[in-house]
Design a protein around this motif. Structure first.
Motif, PDB file in Angstrom:
ATOM      1  N   GLY A  63      35.472  50.501  45.487  1.00 20.45           N
ATOM      2  CA  GLY A  63      34.728  49.496  44.745  1.00 20.45           C
ATOM      3  C   GLY A  63      35.158  49.333  43.305  1.00 20.45           C
ATOM      4  O   GLY A  63      34.378  48.887  42.467  1.00 20.45           O
ATOM      5  N   VAL A  64      36.424  49.684  43.017  1.00 21.13           N
ATOM      6  CA  VAL A  64      36.950  49.606  41.651  1.00 21.13           C
ATOM      7  C   VAL A  64      38.081  48.587  41.615  1.00 21.13           C
ATOM      8  O   VAL A  64      39.079  48.723  42.332  1.00 21.13           O
ATOM      9  CB  VAL A  64      37.451  50.989  41.172  1.00 21.13           C
ATOM     10  N   SER A  65      37.937  47.562  40.796  1.00 20.12           N
ATOM     11  CA  SER A  65      39.014  46.593  40.598  1.00 20.12           C
ATOM     12  C   SER A  65      39.930  47.096  39.485  1.00 20.12           C
ATOM     13  O   SER A  65      39.507  47.888  38.641  1.00 20.12           O
ATOM     14  CB  SER A  65      38.448  45.214  40.262  1.00 20.12           C
ATOM     15  N   THR A  66      41.181  46.669  39.494  1.00 22.76           N
ATOM     16  CA  THR A  66      42.155  47.152  38.508  1.00 22.76           C
ATOM     17  C   THR A  66      42.846  45.977  37.814  1.00 22.76           C
ATOM     18  O   THR A  66      43.053  44.924  38.405  1.00 22.76           O
ATOM     19  CB  THR A  66      43.238  48.023  39.181  1.00 22.76           C
ATOM     20  N   ILE A  67      43.205  46.228  36.565  1.00 20.66           N
ATOM     21  CA  ILE A  67      44.030  45.274  35.812  1.00 20.66           C
ATOM     22  C   ILE A  67      44.826  46.049  34.770  1.00 20.66           C
ATOM     23  O   ILE A  67      44.321  46.980  34.146  1.00 20.66           O
ATOM     24  CB  ILE A  67      43.187  44.155  35.153  1.00 20.66           C
ATOM     25  N   ALA A  68      46.101  45.692  34.618  1.00 16.72           N
ATOM     26  CA  ALA A  68      46.967  46.237  33.570  1.00 16.72           C
ATOM     27  C   ALA A  68      47.090  45.176  32.483  1.00 16.72           C
ATOM     28  O   ALA A  68      47.280  43.997  32.787  1.00 16.72           O
ATOM     29  CB  ALA A  68      48.334  46.581  34.144  1.00 16.72           C
ATOM     30  N   ILE A  69      46.992  45.605  31.227  1.00 16.05           N
ATOM     31  CA  ILE A  69      46.892  44.668  30.099  1.00 16.05           C
ATOM     32  C   ILE A  69      47.825  45.093  28.973  1.00 16.05           C
ATOM     33  O   ILE A  69      47.871  46.270  28.609  1.00 16.05           O
ATOM     34  CB  ILE A  69      45.445  44.660  29.555  1.00 16.05           C
ATOM     35  N   SER A  70      48.516  44.113  28.384  1.00 13.17           N
ATOM     36  CA  SER A  70      49.321  44.385  27.194  1.00 13.17           C
ATOM     37  C   SER A  70      49.269  43.193  26.246  1.00 13.17           C
ATOM     38  O   SER A  70      48.772  42.125  26.592  1.00 13.17           O
ATOM     39  CB  SER A  70      50.779  44.684  27.563  1.00 13.17           C
ATOM     40  N   SER A  71      49.830  43.405  25.074  1.00 15.60           N
ATOM     41  CA  SER A  71      49.922  42.312  24.110  1.00 15.60           C
ATOM     42  C   SER A  71      51.201  41.496  24.315  1.00 15.60           C
ATOM     43  O   SER A  71      51.425  40.518  23.607  1.00 15.60           O
ATOM     44  CB  SER A  71      49.839  42.849  22.676  1.00 15.60           C
ATOM     45  N   ASP A  72      52.003  41.868  25.303  1.00 17.93           N
ATOM     46  CA  ASP A  72      53.181  41.068  25.642  1.00 17.93           C
ATOM     47  C   ASP A  72      52.775  39.645  25.998  1.00 17.93           C
ATOM     48  O   ASP A  72      51.662  39.412  26.487  1.00 17.93           O
ATOM     49  CB  ASP A  72      53.906  41.657  26.859  1.00 17.93           C
ATOM     50  N   GLY A  73      53.699  38.720  25.791  1.00 16.42           N
ATOM     51  CA  GLY A  73      53.507  37.353  26.247  1.00 16.42           C
ATOM     52  C   GLY A  73      53.763  37.251  27.744  1.00 16.42           C
ATOM     53  O   GLY A  73      54.133  38.230  28.405  1.00 16.42           O
ATOM     54  N   GLU A  74      53.596  36.045  28.277  1.00 18.55           N
ATOM     55  CA  GLU A  74      53.716  35.841  29.723  1.00 18.55           C
ATOM     56  C   GLU A  74      55.082  36.241  30.272  1.00 18.55           C
ATOM     57  O   GLU A  74      55.178  36.889  31.323  1.00 18.55           O
ATOM     58  CB  GLU A  74      53.431  34.374  30.065  1.00 18.55           C
TER      59      GLU A  74
END
Length: 183
Positions: A63-74
């Motif tokens: 029941g855990v969703s995941t997302i990886a995040i950075s300040s990089d552009g697309e």
């Protein structure tokens, strides 16, 4: 400073999947795992995100969703997604450095090209890992000033089994006065 059991900051980002990611609207069964990473220039991040990609189905089963995040552009975010073979893991990009600081992330200045020959951005955020409950409160957080020695995703999956089975509460929440304890 972010504290367990308190509200997480607002977080809205573009994703490679096309639509925006809004933490407040994510609504997983149990939690959202936010993995803030340094960017395409970081070879340690690529290895780390490959492991998160591999274990994303295990997190989803809990029941855990995941997302990886950075300040990089697309463009750089897409290159990282290709590098790690992202099929399950959402990739968010364009994190502002002001928002990174709001989340308690450290910010570093460029030292030029990394060991893999990719130029570091002028400024970028260092890693952080968060578990956020559907009510938008912080359950777990780990923030680092260096790219090394990050929380282990396989251990986190095992820990979630314990957390779920025992309704284990977030810890580290006490903000009251401190008294020295006798030795």
């Amino acid at each position: 400073m972010l504290m367990p059991r308190q509200q997480a900051p607002e977080l809205v980002l573009d994703t490679l999947a096309g639509g925006p990611f809004r933490l407040a609207d994510d609504a997983p069964e149990r939690m959202t795992l936010l993995c803030f990473y340094r960017g395409l220039h970081c070879p340690i991040c690529a290895t780390y995100l490959k492991e998160l990609e591999r274990l994303t189905p295990s997190f989803a089963e809990r029941g855990v969703s995941t997302i990886a995040i950075s300040s990089d552009g697309e463009e750089r975010a897409r290159a990282m997604a290709e590098k790690i073979g992202a099929a399950n893991l959402r990739i968010g990009y364009g994190l502002s450095l002001a928002k990174a600081r709001e989340w308690g992330l450290y910010v570093s200045a460029s030292r030029g090209k990394t060991s893999i020959g990719i130029e570091e951005p002028a400024l970028f955020s260092e890693p952080g890992l968060f578990l956020i409950r559907p009510d938008n409160t912080v359950y777990y957080l780990s923030v680092q000033s260096m790219p090394f020695v990050r929380p282990n995703f396989a251990e986190m999956v095992q820990a979630l089994d314990f957390v779920i089975k025992n309704s284990y509460p977030a810890r580290g929440e006490y903000t009251g006065p401190l008294q020295e304890q006798p030795a």
